[in-house]
Scaffold this motif. Sequence first.
Motif, PDB file in Angstrom:
ATOM      1  N   TYR A  50       0.835  -1.199   0.000  1.00 31.92           N
ATOM      2  CA  TYR A  50       0.000   0.000   0.000  1.00 31.92           C
ATOM      3  C   TYR A  50       0.872   1.253   0.000  1.00 31.92           C
ATOM      4  O   TYR A  50       0.640   2.183  -0.769  1.00 31.92           O
ATOM      5  CB  TYR A  50      -0.935  -0.015   1.215  1.00 31.92           C
ATOM      6  N   ASN A  51       1.899   1.284   0.853  1.00 27.78           N
ATOM      7  CA  ASN A  51       2.785   2.456   0.901  1.00 27.78           C
ATOM      8  C   ASN A  51       3.556   2.626  -0.396  1.00 27.78           C
ATOM      9  O   ASN A  51       3.785   3.755  -0.845  1.00 27.78           O
ATOM     10  CB  ASN A  51       3.750   2.345   2.081  1.00 27.78           C
ATOM     11  N   ARG A  52       3.962   1.536  -1.018  1.00 32.11           N
ATOM     12  CA  ARG A  52       4.687   1.632  -2.288  1.00 32.11           C
ATOM     13  C   ARG A  52       3.791   2.215  -3.375  1.00 32.11           C
ATOM     14  O   ARG A  52       4.201   3.082  -4.140  1.00 32.11           O
ATOM     15  CB  ARG A  52       5.176   0.251  -2.715  1.00 32.11           C
ATOM     16  N   ILE A  53       2.547   1.776  -3.423  1.00 32.96           N
ATOM     17  CA  ILE A  53       1.636   2.241  -4.467  1.00 32.96           C
ATOM     18  C   ILE A  53       1.177   3.673  -4.215  1.00 32.96           C
ATOM     19  O   ILE A  53       1.228   4.518  -5.105  1.00 32.96           O
ATOM     20  CB  ILE A  53       0.414   1.304  -4.578  1.00 32.96           C
ATOM     21  N   VAL A  54       0.733   3.967  -3.000  1.00 34.77           N
ATOM     22  CA  VAL A  54       0.132   5.265  -2.711  1.00 34.77           C
ATOM     23  C   VAL A  54       1.172   6.350  -2.480  1.00 34.77           C
ATOM     24  O   VAL A  54       1.064   7.458  -3.008  1.00 34.77           O
ATOM     25  CB  VAL A  54      -0.824   5.156  -1.499  1.00 34.77           C
ATOM     26  N   HIS A  55       2.201   6.036  -1.703  1.00 32.57           N
ATOM     27  CA  HIS A  55       3.180   7.058  -1.329  1.00 32.57           C
ATOM     28  C   HIS A  55       4.469   6.962  -2.130  1.00 32.57           C
ATOM     29  O   HIS A  55       5.331   7.824  -2.017  1.00 32.57           O
ATOM     30  CB  HIS A  55       3.500   6.958   0.162  1.00 32.57           C
ATOM     31  N   GLY A  56       4.635   5.900  -2.894  1.00 34.98           N
ATOM     32  CA  GLY A  56       5.867   5.713  -3.649  1.00 34.98           C
ATOM     33  C   GLY A  56       7.046   5.382  -2.757  1.00 34.98           C
ATOM     34  O   GLY A  56       8.190   5.529  -3.161  1.00 34.98           O
ATOM     35  N   ALA A  57       6.791   4.945  -1.542  1.00 29.67           N
ATOM     36  CA  ALA A  57       7.858   4.662  -0.585  1.00 29.67           C
ATOM     37  C   ALA A  57       8.243   3.200  -0.657  1.00 29.67           C
ATOM     38  O   ALA A  57       7.398   2.318  -0.689  1.00 29.67           O
ATOM     39  CB  ALA A  57       7.389   4.998   0.830  1.00 29.67           C
ATOM     40  N   SER A  58       9.550   2.952  -0.708  1.00 25.33           N
ATOM     41  CA  SER A  58      10.060   1.596  -0.672  1.00 25.33           C
ATOM     42  C   SER A  58      11.514   1.636  -0.245  1.00 25.33           C
ATOM     43  O   SER A  58      12.275   2.494  -0.661  1.00 25.33           O
ATOM     44  CB  SER A  58       9.935   0.934  -2.041  1.00 25.33           C
TER      45      SER A  58
END
Length: 167
Positions: free
Chosen positions: A87-95
């Motif tokens: 979810y964070n990767r998709i929505v916030h671009g965080a990885s």
Amino acid sequence: MNLVTLLPFIVLIGAMFLMTRSAKKKQQAAAQMRDHMAPGAGVRTIGGMYATVKEVGEDTVTLEVAPGVHAIYAKNAIGAVLEDAEYNRIVHGASDDLTIDTPVVPDDASSLTLDKDADKGADEAEAPKLDLGKKDEPAAEEPKDGPTGPKGDEPKDGKADGEAGAK
């Protein structure tokens, strides 16, 4: 009756049984996923919207679609409950381990020009000639003057202003 004539019907009934059983398993898995939704989980709706679960009701779920913006959806509208990292990767671009192997596209086209044109000014850069298949033709002759003036001023239908049929 002959077994050969009954065989297609037996195969059809068996296929229908397997399809309905598979569909029921998918429906049960989706219902179980929706029942285990908890506030704070990231979800994707069947329409493709990503949101965070705020409240879970009997048949509805309240989603935060943007900071401070809440919407009420039917539980059946939830397509997937996502893992926090996804979810964070998709929505916030965080990885943490996201590496980009593809080249970065520039904001302007200046870096896409050839090196030979880089040292020339914008006016001096050679643009490639585009052949459209036209031959160089001599310029058309000027219209000759007629009795009513230049030929370009005559109406196409040959009628002067005020005559019947003229618009």
